[in-house]
Motif scaffolding. Structure first.
Motif, PDB file in Angstrom:
ATOM      1  N   CYS A  36      30.368  31.959  54.872  1.00 28.46           N
ATOM      2  CA  CYS A  36      29.120  31.829  54.895  1.00 28.46           C
ATOM      3  C   CYS A  36      28.571  31.475  53.230  1.00 28.46           C
ATOM      4  O   CYS A  36      28.919  32.271  52.314  1.00 28.46           O
ATOM      5  CB  CYS A  36      28.256  32.982  55.277  1.00 28.46           C
ATOM      6  N   THR A  92      25.667  31.999  51.649  1.00 29.37           N
ATOM      7  CA  THR A  92      24.812  33.275  51.428  1.00 29.37           C
ATOM      8  C   THR A  92      25.542  34.412  51.165  1.00 29.37           C
ATOM      9  O   THR A  92      25.560  35.006  49.969  1.00 29.37           O
ATOM     10  CB  THR A  92      23.758  33.423  52.627  1.00 29.37           C
ATOM     11  N   CYS A  93      26.416  34.874  52.209  1.00 31.23           N
ATOM     12  CA  CYS A  93      26.838  36.282  52.171  1.00 31.23           C
ATOM     13  C   CYS A  93      28.619  36.289  52.171  1.00 31.23           C
ATOM     14  O   CYS A  93      29.002  37.282  51.852  1.00 31.23           O
ATOM     15  CB  CYS A  93      26.450  37.059  53.154  1.00 31.23           C
ATOM     16  N   CYS A 111      24.995  32.379  60.456  1.00 30.59           N
ATOM     17  CA  CYS A 111      25.987  33.465  60.103  1.00 30.59           C
ATOM     18  C   CYS A 111      25.631  34.606  60.851  1.00 30.59           C
ATOM     19  O   CYS A 111      24.520  35.020  60.964  1.00 30.59           O
ATOM     20  CB  CYS A 111      25.751  33.599  58.667  1.00 30.59           C
ATOM     21  N   CYS A 159      24.563  37.895  57.976  1.00 28.45           N
ATOM     22  CA  CYS A 159      23.513  37.858  57.191  1.00 28.45           C
ATOM     23  C   CYS A 159      22.146  37.225  58.005  1.00 28.45           C
ATOM     24  O   CYS A 159      20.949  37.440  57.887  1.00 28.45           O
ATOM     25  CB  CYS A 159      23.420  37.409  55.880  1.00 28.45           C
TER      26      CYS A 159
HETATM   27 ZN   LIG Z   1      25.935  35.130  56.057  1.00 31.90          ZN
END
Ligand SMILES: [Zn+2]
Length: 674
Positions: free
Chosen positions: A194, A196-197, A206, A209
């Protein structure tokens, strides 16, 4: 046999040339598209590349074929096959029309199961509905989108409304393709980390998150179907500038029941500077937009889903005599979604944004009820890894109540929870069998021995009796809140139900010493009447959580199945025959295979169970081969026996088929669901 003859009057412009559909239902069912193509003298087709494999059969004329900048002559009688993503075009160098037939197909999803998308969808659709039924979950309306007349037109109209928005455009964007096959990658076709995370994730969403990704921004992406490193490319798709709708989504979240976790995710997402989402994708499975300039692209399934709720509301309206319209949503509708946290973005952010675009004047009032992850033995459920409990393996009339109750007790509300088979069994044995059932049967025996099997009238009320009645009223209040719309919580409802039983068991023990003492007989019958009132409250309150148990318990108390929610706790009418003694409400056995098979056949044919007799043959009941495939799948998963379609649709009756499965199944190893 299907014959398609070239017809110059049935051509339309596409890819810079004239194309005519070759209508071959059987071919299309296998996922192969077919067209006639005509390139006029001195004409050429637009260079294009795509993720399908394509075969040209040239039937007239001659010209040049240009593939990835190489050029070679072609003429009638030649067959040419392109690999996915080879850029190609045809030029007519002759004086007559250059005619060819083209066939194209994807080596795409569903292939891993060796079935077409339509078969896979039909199979899982039947499975899902069957499991709901086994779970005693009544479904008022169930949309099977590819079998529902009007659905495709409805979703197209909905998308057309969305597409007229200034926030939607057909735009070139970065996309990810398989490094070998060139297959367009999104959703389950690609995995990675991911952006983002950093968690392991699939394409587009995802689970950890809750943030969407664009497949192209995955870290170390990997195609599901190949080992080649995916490559980036440009592709035109419908694109939504979702960022622009942030204020509308937040305003929507002020309306209904929206968990704080949803609001936080929304806040996090709309802090991004841009949030441009592709809302059409190249795929052979799905609904194509109206007048789309993008051949071979379908409406993103999540946009499809946004419409599906409205379509379902219209269908339910028809069944209950309300003129609810999918294309004219009503501000009075209260919509309640139940979803997993990993789908929050789609349900609670993307859908309302599309509603804003499609119906700017509608203010949708939607509640969102979230499930966090429910783990199995401390690991995520995974059907692909077979790390799962299959409903049809464990659900039957004698287990469904205890499973429903345990799932309510452990539902992942606001936190992840875990299912372990041994813990479920221990809970069932200690709570439902050793506590609930023991109390109910003991109560029945006391009514038999002390009052001739009928409910006594209350006599003298002590302060403890009055206090106990007040306590039951409190439990009713808890149940009303926890099963109501605003405070919906199955965890709390299950605890309130168990609380009734704990309260009444303790009350009965406190009152027991005066039983049989003449001086206190009028107090003793009040105490017993109050225990029966508690049983009646349990039947009424358990109806949404355990309908089968509640119905049986009500019957033992001389009542019909609870149909209305009680406003107060009431006594069982004096003189009512009480049938609690000797009842078994919770147990562990499984039904015979015959009964199971009859139920599966009835579901596949959408017939009432009592219209399917053990002596019927499936073909005699009108079963189609597609329906038989659904039954075949269920038989395989239930018994491990791979019965053939020919056997299912042959001369055997259902009873004979069940015997066949029993005999074959006993030769396979049973794996207990532990
Ligand atoms: Zn994520």
């Amino acid at each position: 046999m299907i014959i398609s003859t070239y017809d110059p009057d049935r051509l339309h412009r596409s890819y810079g040339i004239d194309l005519g559909e070759i209508d071959m239902g059987a071919v299309e069912a296998l996922g192969v598209g077919a067209n006639w193509g005509r390139v006029a003298p001195a004409g050429r087709s637009d260079a294009h590349q795509h993720d399908e494999t394509e075969t040209f059969v040239i039937v007239q004329g001659h010209g040049d074929l240009v593939v990835d900048s190489g050029r070679r002559p072609v003429w009638s009688g030649m067959v040419i096959q392109f690999e996915p993503f080879e850029t190609h075009h045809l030029e007519n160098t002759g004086e007559d029309d250059l005619l060819f037939a083209t066939f194209y197909w994807r080596d795409a999803p569903a292939r891993s199961e060796g079935r077409t998308p339509a078969e896979t969808a039909a199979h899982y659709s039947a499975e899902i509905l069957a499991t709901h039924k086994l779970m005693d979950i009544g479904v008022d309306h169930y949309t099977v989108s590819d079998q529902d007349a009007g659905y495709v037109d409805g979703v197209r109209d909905f998308f057309a409304r969305v597409a007229t928005s200034p926030f939607v455009s057909v735009a070139d964007g970065d996309a990810l393709f398989d490094g070998e096959s060139g297959q367009y990658l999104y959703e389950v076709d690609v995995t990675g980390s991911c952006p983002t995370c950093g968690s392991a994730t699939g394409g587009n969403m995802c689970e950890e998150c809750g943030e969407p990704n664009f497949a192209t921004d995955l870290v170390d992406p990997q195609a599901t179907a190949s080992t080649a490193t995916p490559k980036h490319g440009r592709i035109a798709r419908y694109s939504l500038a979702l960022r622009e709708l942030g204020p509308d989504v937040v305003a929507h979240h002020h309306m209904g029941r929206v968990p704080a976790r949803v609001k936080e995710l929304t806040d996090r997402l709309f802090r991004r500077e841009r949030l441009d989402l592709a809302i059409s994708h190249p795929s052979s499975w799905g609904v194509e937009p109206i007048d789309s300039p993008l051949d071979g692209q379908v409406i993103w399934v999540w946009a499809d889903m946004a419409y599906r709720f409205l379509h379902g509301i219209e269908a339910v309206g028809r069944e209950v005599g309300e003129d609810w319209r999918a294309d004219s949503p009503d501000p009075d509708w209260k919509i309640v979604h139940f979803l997993g946290f990993d789908n929050t973005f789609y349900h609670a952010i993307f859908c309302p944004a599309l509603y804003k675009l499609a119906y700017p004047d509608w203010t949708p009032d939607i509640d969102y009820n979230l499930n966090e992850f429910y783990l199995l033995d401390d690991d995520k459920f995974s059907t692909s890894r077979r790390h799962a409990v299959w409903g049809k393996d464990v659900l039957n009339p004698s287990t469904v109540d205890s499973l429903r109750f345990y799932l309510s007790w452990t539902r992942p509300e606001g936190r992840r929870t875990n299912f372990a088979w041994s813990r479920y069994e221990a809970f069932r044995d200690e709570t439902l069998i050793a506590t609930w059932q023991r109390w109910l049967t003991d109560l029945g025996e006391r009514v038999e021995s002390g009052y001739g099997g009928v409910a006594p009238d209350a006599g003298v009320w002590t302060p403890e009796h009055t206090a106990f009645l007040a306590r039951l009223d409190g439990r009713l209040g808890e149940l009303t809140t926890s099963l109501g719309q605003d405070g919906f919580s199955l965890n709390q409802a299950a605890r309130a139900l168990h609380g009734i039983v704990e309260d009444v068991v303790a009350f009965g023990q406190r009152e027991q010493p005066v039983t049989g003492i003449g001086e206190w007989k009028d107090e003793a019958r009040t105490a017993l009447a109050l225990e029966l009132a508690a049983a009646r409250l349990l039947a009424n309150g358990a109806m949404p959580v355990m309908p089968r148990f509640a119905t049986r318990l009500a019957a033992c108390l001389g009542a019909s199945p609870p149909a209305t929610w009680p406003s107060t706790v009431t006594l069982v009418a004096p003189g009512t025959q009480i049938g609690l003694a000797g009842q078994t409400f919770f147990a562990v056995d499984t039904p015979p295979l015959q009964e199971w098979l009859v139920e599966r056949v009835a579901e596949a044919l959408q017939l009432p169970v009592d219209e399917v007799s053990l002596g019927s043959r499936l073909v005699g009941l009108g079963m189609t081969s597609l329906q038989a495939i659904a039954v075949q799948y269920q038989v395989l998963e239930k018994t491990g026996v791979d019965v053939t379609i020919e056997e299912l649709l042959g001369e055997r009756t259902i009873a004979q088929l069940a015997a066949l499965l029993d005999a074959a199944g006993s030769a396979t190893v049973e794996v207990p669901p532990a």
